[in-house]
Design an enzyme around this catalytic site. Structure first.
Site, PDB file in Angstrom:
ATOM      1  N   GLU A  34       0.855  -1.172   0.000  1.00 32.12           N
ATOM      2  CA  GLU A  34       0.000   0.000   0.000  1.00 32.12           C
ATOM      3  C   GLU A  34       0.900   1.233   0.000  1.00 32.12           C
ATOM      4  O   GLU A  34       2.107   1.127   0.249  1.00 32.12           O
ATOM      5  CB  GLU A  34      -0.894   0.017   1.237  1.00 32.12           C
ATOM      6  N   THR A  99      -5.916  -0.387 -14.403  1.00 32.77           N
ATOM      7  CA  THR A  99      -6.305   0.979 -14.060  1.00 32.77           C
ATOM      8  C   THR A  99      -6.786   1.733 -15.295  1.00 32.77           C
ATOM      9  O   THR A  99      -6.185   1.624 -16.369  1.00 32.77           O
ATOM     10  CB  THR A  99      -5.106   1.726 -13.436  1.00 32.77           C
ATOM     11  N   MET A 125     -10.699  -6.065 -17.615  1.00 34.51           N
ATOM     12  CA  MET A 125     -10.101  -7.400 -17.583  1.00 34.51           C
ATOM     13  C   MET A 125     -11.130  -8.522 -17.729  1.00 34.51           C
ATOM     14  O   MET A 125     -10.768  -9.692 -17.780  1.00 34.51           O
ATOM     15  CB  MET A 125      -9.332  -7.592 -16.265  1.00 34.51           C
ATOM     16  N   HIS A 156     -21.943   3.354 -13.834  1.00 29.17           N
ATOM     17  CA  HIS A 156     -21.109   2.831 -12.757  1.00 29.17           C
ATOM     18  C   HIS A 156     -21.562   3.410 -11.418  1.00 29.17           C
ATOM     19  O   HIS A 156     -22.366   4.342 -11.362  1.00 29.17           O
ATOM     20  CB  HIS A 156     -19.638   3.168 -12.984  1.00 29.17           C
ATOM     21  N   HIS A 157     -20.985   2.883 -10.357  1.00 27.50           N
ATOM     22  CA  HIS A 157     -21.289   3.311  -8.988  1.00 27.50           C
ATOM     23  C   HIS A 157     -20.964   4.793  -8.777  1.00 27.50           C
ATOM     24  O   HIS A 157     -20.201   5.404  -9.536  1.00 27.50           O
ATOM     25  CB  HIS A 157     -20.498   2.456  -7.992  1.00 27.50           C
ATOM     26  N   LYS A 160     -17.144   6.302  -8.753  1.00 24.06           N
ATOM     27  CA  LYS A 160     -16.200   6.256  -9.881  1.00 24.06           C
ATOM     28  C   LYS A 160     -15.804   7.677 -10.261  1.00 24.06           C
ATOM     29  O   LYS A 160     -16.657   8.555 -10.398  1.00 24.06           O
ATOM     30  CB  LYS A 160     -16.814   5.528 -11.072  1.00 24.06           C
TER      31      LYS A 160
END
Length: 268
Positions: A34, A99, A125, A156-157, A160
């Site tokens: 991270e 990404t 993907m 999309h949610h 995004k």
């Protein structure tokens, strides 16, 4: 055994990728990182995904992770991808990137890395979406541009941050390839107010955001008296993780180059 590293391992996609690697035959988790200061740093990677201890902890040294891995998978932010691409090139580690929203200079960094190591880069993907790319290219190539208008709708949610989505733009690229034109010359990303009549040959985009929608994409070929619609709806982000794992298996040991999921799936 192919050693897989996950950058951004504590995010939603990162955790799914860790779990997929742990469940996959022939793959071993090399580690996960991270950004420095992240809350998950120091946690056991097994515990991070609800498994038993792995004696692997979340770190913040991406350079060390690339050195320890055969393939690194990345679904982080565009700025981080530019940094990680340099590490992939330096270490020679194969690199899988899911990404979206990369700026032109960030894309250039990725392309330069691909001259020194194998890179799989795809706006989506999912196996199903990549089949959709191929279908859209075929249909666009067979329908006359003066007779059929192309519109791409995506949802999309609410969280995004980029629009149109990378997948929507990928569908636009597929349609443009089918027609033998450059997408940038024909795209219409926004419409507002008195826009005038639709220009023949344009490829339009419409963007919706809301709730927790994983990803819905529809390509509309609209003619006079008939309409063709090709749709893909993602019900779970797991399909993206599974596609990335498939790409990681495929790219391990490949010669340097910039590859896509079409290459991974044998559709190129």
């Amino acid at each position: 055994m192919t050693k897989i590293g996950i950058v951004g391992c504590a995010g939603r996609m990162g955790r799914m990728l860790v779990a997929e690697v742990l469940d996959a035959d022939g793959l071993v988790l090399a580690g996960g990182t991270e950004r420095p200061g992240g809350e998950a740093i120091g946690r056991d990677l097994g515990g991070l995904v609800g498994r038993g201890p792995l004696d692997l902890t979340v770190g913040d040294d991406a350079k060390a992770l690339f050195a320890a891995s055969d393939v690194v998978i990345d679904f982080t932010a565009p700025a981080a991808v530019a940094q990680h691409a340099g590490l992939a090139a330096e270490s020679g580690t194969a690199y899988v990137v899911g990404t979206t929203g990369l700026a032109a200079d960030q894309e250039d960094v990725l392309r330069r890395a691909a001259t020194r190591t194998a890179v799989v880069w795809a706006p989506n993907m999912s196996v199903g979406v990549n089949l959709l790319f191929s279908l859209v290219e075929q249909v666009a190539g067979r329908l006359d541009a003066d007779a059929f208008d192309i519109e791409i709708l995506e949802m999309h949610h609410r969280n995004k941050v980029d629009a149109p989505s990378g997948t929507a733009l990928g569908l636009g690229q597929a349609a443009a390839r089918g027609r033998g034109v450059a997408l940038e010359d024909v795209w219409q990303k926004t419409r507002d107010g008195i826009t005038g009549a639709r220009k023949s040959g344009d490829i339009g985009f419409a963007t919706l955001r809301g709730g927790d929608v994983v990803g819905d994409h529809t390509v509309v070929f609209a003619g006079l008296g008939e309409r063709i619609e090709i749709t893909h709806k993602a019900a779970s982000r797991q399909i993206f993780a599974q596609g990335a794992i498939r790409a990681a298996r495929w790219v391990a040991g490949r010669e340097p180059g910039l590859y896509s999921m079409k290459d991974v799936l044998g559709l190129a």
